[in-house]
Design an enzyme around this catalytic site. Structure first.
Site, PDB file in Angstrom:
ATOM      1  N   HIS A   1       0.891  -1.164   0.000  1.00  0.00           N
ATOM      2  CA  HIS A   1       0.000   0.000   0.000  1.00  0.00           C
ATOM      3  C   HIS A   1       0.916   1.197   0.000  1.00  0.00           C
ATOM      4  O   HIS A   1       1.573   1.470   0.992  1.00  0.00           O
ATOM      5  CB  HIS A   1      -0.899   0.008   1.239  1.00  0.00           C
ATOM      6  CG  HIS A   1      -1.639   1.294   1.427  1.00  0.00           C
ATOM      7  ND1 HIS A   1      -2.675   1.682   0.620  1.00  0.00           N
ATOM      8  CD2 HIS A   1      -1.469   2.294   2.324  1.00  0.00           C
ATOM      9  CE1 HIS A   1      -3.117   2.871   1.020  1.00  0.00           C
ATOM     10  NE2 HIS A   1      -2.402   3.264   2.052  1.00  0.00           N
TER      11      HIS A   1
ATOM     12  N   ARG B   1      -9.020  17.385   7.846  1.00  0.00           N
ATOM     13  CA  ARG B   1      -8.196  17.317   6.629  1.00  0.00           C
ATOM     14  C   ARG B   1      -7.656  18.677   6.169  1.00  0.00           C
ATOM     15  O   ARG B   1      -6.488  18.769   5.789  1.00  0.00           O
ATOM     16  CB  ARG B   1      -8.961  16.622   5.492  1.00  0.00           C
ATOM     17  CG  ARG B   1      -9.306  15.161   5.807  1.00  0.00           C
ATOM     18  CD  ARG B   1      -9.911  14.436   4.608  1.00  0.00           C
ATOM     19  NE  ARG B   1      -8.917  14.192   3.596  1.00  0.00           N
ATOM     20  CZ  ARG B   1      -8.877  14.798   2.411  1.00  0.00           C
ATOM     21  NH1 ARG B   1      -9.809  15.659   2.080  1.00  0.00           N
ATOM     22  NH2 ARG B   1      -7.918  14.536   1.565  1.00  0.00           N
TER      23      ARG B   1
ATOM     24  N   CYS C   1     -10.584  28.027  19.546  1.00  0.00           N
ATOM     25  CA  CYS C   1      -9.652  29.088  19.925  1.00  0.00           C
ATOM     26  C   CYS C   1      -8.285  28.703  19.386  1.00  0.00           C
ATOM     27  O   CYS C   1      -7.406  28.238  20.122  1.00  0.00           O
ATOM     28  CB  CYS C   1      -9.615  29.238  21.434  1.00  0.00           C
ATOM     29  SG  CYS C   1     -11.194  29.795  22.042  1.00  0.00           S
TER      30      CYS C   1
ATOM     31  N   GLY D   1     -10.037   2.730   1.044  1.00  0.00           N
ATOM     32  CA  GLY D   1     -10.749   3.393   2.132  1.00  0.00           C
ATOM     33  C   GLY D   1     -11.531   4.537   1.516  1.00  0.00           C
ATOM     34  O   GLY D   1     -12.741   4.465   1.278  1.00  0.00           O
ATOM     35  N   ARG D   2     -10.775   5.590   1.189  1.00  0.00           N
ATOM     36  CA  ARG D   2     -11.356   6.805   0.625  1.00  0.00           C
ATOM     37  C   ARG D   2     -12.351   6.547  -0.507  1.00  0.00           C
ATOM     38  O   ARG D   2     -13.433   7.115  -0.532  1.00  0.00           O
ATOM     39  CB  ARG D   2     -10.195   7.661   0.082  1.00  0.00           C
ATOM     40  CG  ARG D   2     -10.591   8.990  -0.500  1.00  0.00           C
ATOM     41  CD  ARG D   2      -9.374   9.698  -1.121  1.00  0.00           C
ATOM     42  NE  ARG D   2      -8.167   9.564  -0.326  1.00  0.00           N
ATOM     43  CZ  ARG D   2      -7.903  10.287   0.764  1.00  0.00           C
ATOM     44  NH1 ARG D   2      -8.752  11.199   1.150  1.00  0.00           N
ATOM     45  NH2 ARG D   2      -6.798  10.090   1.440  1.00  0.00           N
TER      46      ARG D   2
HETATM   47  C1  PLP Z   1      -5.225   3.758   4.970  1.00  0.00           C
HETATM   48  C2  PLP Z   1      -4.994   2.454   4.375  1.00  0.00           C
HETATM   49  C3  PLP Z   1      -5.705   2.055   3.224  1.00  0.00           C
HETATM   50  C4  PLP Z   1      -6.693   2.949   2.532  1.00  0.00           C
HETATM   51  O1  PLP Z   1      -6.127   4.058   1.936  1.00  0.00           O
HETATM   52  P1  PLP Z   1      -7.067   4.979   1.012  1.00  0.00           P
HETATM   53  O2  PLP Z   1      -6.114   5.996   0.492  1.00  0.00           O
HETATM   54  O3  PLP Z   1      -8.103   5.566   1.888  1.00  0.00           O
HETATM   55  O4  PLP Z   1      -7.632   4.110  -0.035  1.00  0.00           O
HETATM   56  C5  PLP Z   1      -5.489   0.798   2.742  1.00  0.00           C
HETATM   57  N1  PLP Z   1      -4.621  -0.053   3.342  1.00  0.00           N
HETATM   58  C6  PLP Z   1      -3.926   0.296   4.429  1.00  0.00           C
HETATM   59  C7  PLP Z   1      -3.006  -0.681   5.061  1.00  0.00           C
HETATM   60  C8  PLP Z   1      -4.077   1.558   4.987  1.00  0.00           C
HETATM   61  O5  PLP Z   1      -3.376   1.886   6.069  1.00  0.00           O
END
Ligand code: PLP
Length: 436
Positions: free
Chosen positions: A206, A322, A355, A285-286
């Site tokens: 990843h 973010r 603040c 994820g995203r």
């Molecule tokens: C955060 C993460 C993802 C997902 O990343 P995205 O950019 O949100 O797709 C996938 N695998 C691992 C191990 C992560 O830590």
């Protein structure tokens, strides 16, 4: 409704509905700020990836158990990076292990996988207790697991020596990244795994957000080379996450079929050389939740500081981090409470209640305050921060003793509260004044 920008604002920057539900009514019913998620859009995003054998949701992007439950119904499996996330997945109905990922002819998939670079002690206990499959990002993890679960199957997360990411803070490969087992250390780690009696059955990379196909080809090549070091025990490869989503109107969508073909070709070559099937996973994820979520806030003040006009809303970086963390851009629109016809847009900076001068939603990387063109807003109008369904709620904090916001899931026109806003008492529950 799969394009967030058609589901958004009309050209005048006004949005009164989300997923078929009236936003003003929703805000009056639940109070602000809150996150709202469109179940159908999440389903659509899952369906976009149906070519892959396994879609494994990196739940850290949006881990409400209602969202996990929705993913489970879509046949999506789940990644966990902590014992808390293991507990969430189980609370949402995932079995800790077993053959839920069974597909004809393919090696089975573990419903929950723990991925990390360390075991904190609680996570190791959870993994041992529930028999969770582990994706190891360090050799120490292998040894700690072998001591407790002799003969376990494991996946190795490899750092291929280079990375990619939309910011320095999201780059997950190369020397500057703490993640994964360094590619040159793999032969040594494999000897240690064998000596410890562990079987390496999976390989994972990843390397951060981005889907530049030339770059990915290099990643796939590197994974293939490491796969040959591991040899025939290998039954699964994972492309990790990092599929991008458009945050701005001029950004294009990722080439999903190009992305799949590239990894599928790598998989097929490995199958030919090993003489058995290899399961191909993706771990977004995203991609699965970002566009399906919005953050709804109320405008509480408007003011001028010299030449700059500010809108101050009731959400801040304790609600959505973010912008302050990465200088990230989120589209915005206005849900006015009046029905006066839209007037000309005006340039405003948007900030929150904290603040802290960095509590600005319209900022660029480096913290520079910029502005956004929005319809003129009045106190009581609702400001909608769009494409906020990933790394939104999950990064919320209680800074300034502000409560976590509510979360609402909208499915086929009906809305359900899936997380209540915290009360003041809940913010400091678990704190004690020492007895004298
Ligand atoms: C955060 C993460 C993802 C997902 O990343 P995205 O950019 O949100 O797709 C996938 N695998 C691992 C191990 C992560 O830590």
């Amino acid at each position: 409704m799969s394009d967030p920008f058609s589901n958004t604002a009309d050209p005048a920057g006004i949005r009164r509905q989300f997923a078929g539900v009236d936003l003003e009514e929703l805000a009056k019913k639940h109070g602000t700020p809150f996150y709202a998620y469109d179940a159908d859009m999440i389903r659509q995003r899952c369906a976009d990836l149906s070519e892959w054998d396994t879609v494994r949701f990196a739940q850290k992007a949006c881990s409400n158990i209602a969202i996990l439950n929705l993913m489970r119904h879509e046949g999506v499996l789940v990644d966990a990076v902590s014992h808390g996330e293991i507990a969430r997945a189980m609370a949402a109905g995932y079995q800790p292990h077993g053959k839920s990922g069974y597909q004809e002819g393919l090696p089975s998939a573990d419903p929950i996988v723990y991925t990390a670079d360390i075991f904190d002690r609680e996570s190791l206990e959870a993994v041992v207790q529930h028999g969770i499959h582990v994706n190891c990002g360090s050799a120490d993890m292998l040894e700690q697991l072998a001591e407790r679960v002799p003969g376990a199957n494991v996946t190795l997360r490899i750092n291929p020596g280079f990375g990619h990411g939309h910011s320095q803070k999201t780059n997950t490969g190369g020397e500057g990244s703490k993640h994964g087992i360094w590619h040159e250390a793999v032969p040594d780690v494999l000897r240690r795994a064998e000596w410890a009696g562990l079987a390496v059955t999976g390989l994972h990379m990843h390397i951060g957000s981005g889907a530049d196909l030339d770059h990915l080809a290099t990643v796939a090549e590197s994974l293939e080379k490491t796969a040959h070091d591991i040899g025939r025990s290998l039954t699964m490869i994972s492309a990790g996450g990092g599929l991008p989503v458009p945050y701005q109107q001029d950004e294009s969508r990722a080439d999903l079929s190009g992305y799949f073909t590239l990894w599928d070709t790598t998989r097929k070559r490995l199958e030919d050389s090993f003489g058995h099937r290899i399961r191909l996973e993706i771990e977004p994820g995203r991609y699965l939740t970002a566009e399906a979520g919005i953050l709804v806030t109320e405008v509480r003040a408007t003011k001028r500081q010299g030449s700059k006009k500010y809108l101050l809303v009731d959400a801040g970086f304790h609600t959505l981090a973010r912008p302050v963390l990465y200088g990230s851009y989120h589209p915005m629109s206005l849900c006015p409470t009046s029905t006066t016809p839209p007037r000309e847009l005006e340039s405003v900076a948007v900030g929150g209640p904290l603040c802290e001068s960095g509590d600005i939603f319209t900022q660029e990387e480096g913290g520079f305050v910029s502005t956004r063109d929005l319809p003129p807003a009045r106190v009581g109008d609702f400001l909608i921060i769009e494409v906020a369904g990933a790394y939104g709620f999950v990064m919320a904090s209680n800074y300034n003793s502000k409560p976590f916001p509510a979360e609402i899931l909208i499915d086929r026109g009906s809305s359900q509260l899936v997380r209540a806003r915290q009360s003041a008492d809940e913010i400091f529950s678990g704190e004690y004044i020492p007895k004298t």
